[in-house]
Scaffold this motif. Structure first.
Motif, PDB file in Angstrom:
ATOM      1  N   UNK A  18      21.135  -2.361  -1.639  1.00  0.00           N
ATOM      2  CA  UNK A  18      19.871  -3.069  -1.840  1.00  0.00           C
ATOM      3  C   UNK A  18      20.101  -4.568  -1.931  1.00  0.00           C
ATOM      4  N   UNK A  19      21.217  -4.986  -2.508  1.00  0.00           N
ATOM      5  CA  UNK A  19      21.506  -6.418  -2.586  1.00  0.00           C
ATOM      6  C   UNK A  19      21.713  -6.986  -1.186  1.00  0.00           C
ATOM      7  N   UNK A  20      22.411  -6.240  -0.320  1.00  0.00           N
ATOM      8  CA  UNK A  20      22.583  -6.688   1.062  1.00  0.00           C
ATOM      9  C   UNK A  20      21.240  -6.784   1.771  1.00  0.00           C
ATOM     10  N   UNK A  21      20.370  -5.850   1.512  1.00  0.00           N
ATOM     11  CA  UNK A  21      19.048  -5.855   2.135  1.00  0.00           C
ATOM     12  C   UNK A  21      18.245  -7.075   1.697  1.00  0.00           C
ATOM     13  N   UNK A  22      18.262  -7.367   0.395  1.00  0.00           N
ATOM     14  CA  UNK A  22      17.529  -8.532  -0.104  1.00  0.00           C
ATOM     15  C   UNK A  22      18.125  -9.835   0.419  1.00  0.00           C
ATOM     16  N   UNK A  23      19.450  -9.900   0.534  1.00  0.00           N
ATOM     17  CA  UNK A  23      20.071 -11.099   1.079  1.00  0.00           C
ATOM     18  C   UNK A  23      19.690 -11.291   2.545  1.00  0.00           C
ATOM     19  N   UNK A  24      19.656 -10.196   3.299  1.00  0.00           N
ATOM     20  CA  UNK A  24      19.254 -10.289   4.706  1.00  0.00           C
ATOM     21  C   UNK A  24      17.809 -10.764   4.818  1.00  0.00           C
ATOM     22  N   UNK A  25      16.942 -10.271   3.937  1.00  0.00           N
ATOM     23  CA  UNK A  25      15.541 -10.716   3.934  1.00  0.00           C
ATOM     24  C   UNK A  25      15.451 -12.203   3.608  1.00  0.00           C
ATOM     25  N   UNK A  26      16.211 -12.638   2.604  1.00  0.00           N
ATOM     26  CA  UNK A  26      16.195 -14.044   2.226  1.00  0.00           C
ATOM     27  C   UNK A  26      16.712 -14.935   3.359  1.00  0.00           C
ATOM     28  N   UNK A  27      17.751 -14.483   4.044  1.00  0.00           N
ATOM     29  CA  UNK A  27      18.289 -15.255   5.167  1.00  0.00           C
ATOM     30  C   UNK A  27      17.247 -15.370   6.266  1.00  0.00           C
ATOM     31  N   UNK A  28      16.560 -14.283   6.564  1.00  0.00           N
ATOM     32  CA  UNK A  28      15.521 -14.309   7.590  1.00  0.00           C
ATOM     33  C   UNK A  28      14.383 -15.249   7.190  1.00  0.00           C
ATOM     34  N   UNK A  29      13.979 -15.185   5.942  1.00  0.00           N
ATOM     35  CA  UNK A  29      12.909 -16.056   5.445  1.00  0.00           C
ATOM     36  C   UNK A  29      13.320 -17.523   5.512  1.00  0.00           C
ATOM     37  N   UNK A  30      14.546 -17.813   5.101  1.00  0.00           N
ATOM     38  CA  UNK A  30      15.022 -19.193   5.146  1.00  0.00           C
ATOM     39  C   UNK A  30      15.171 -19.690   6.584  1.00  0.00           C
TER      40      UNK A  30
END
Length: 115
Positions: A31-43
């Motif tokens: 889940x942490x990897x998933x949230x980091x991927x989402x944050x990277x996409x958003x940024x």
């Protein structure tokens, strides 16, 4: 045989809890990897927006006859914000890269040379 069964039955709760902890740790990492991927996409989307704003501002300044773009406060603010976003992306990507994959199996030399 009776000793192994007795040991297994007496320590079944401990074994179960170890498995539950390992499963929970794996789920947390995923889940942490998933949230980091989402944050990277958003940024990355924000980075693209600020890149467009910089391009629009440069066009406005050039069409207005400005030759020194470094004196424009709005443009320098956009560039500073873009640099902050790029730094945040780099931090998130490094953090994601450093997470351990719980499902990755590392082969040892003994396993690869089995005939």
């Amino acid at each position: 045989m009776a000793i192994d069964v007795r040991y297994g039955l007496s320590h079944m709760g401990d074994m179960f809890m170890d498995l539950v902890h390992k499963t929970a740790d794996s789920a947390t990492i995923c889940s942490k990897k998933l949230f980091l991927a989402y944050d990277i996409t958003s940024l990355t989307c924000k980075k693209d927006q600020f890149s467009r704003k910089i391009g629009e501002r440069v066009t406005i300044l050039v069409n207005g006859g400005t030759t020194d773009l470094t004196t424009d406060e709005i443009l320098t603010g956009y560039i500073a914000r873009l640099n902050e976003i790029e730094a945040a992306i780099a931090v998130h990507e490094e953090e994601k890269r450093n997470l351990i994959n719980p499902f990755h199996v590392v082969k040892t030399a003994d396993e690869t040379n089995i005939n």
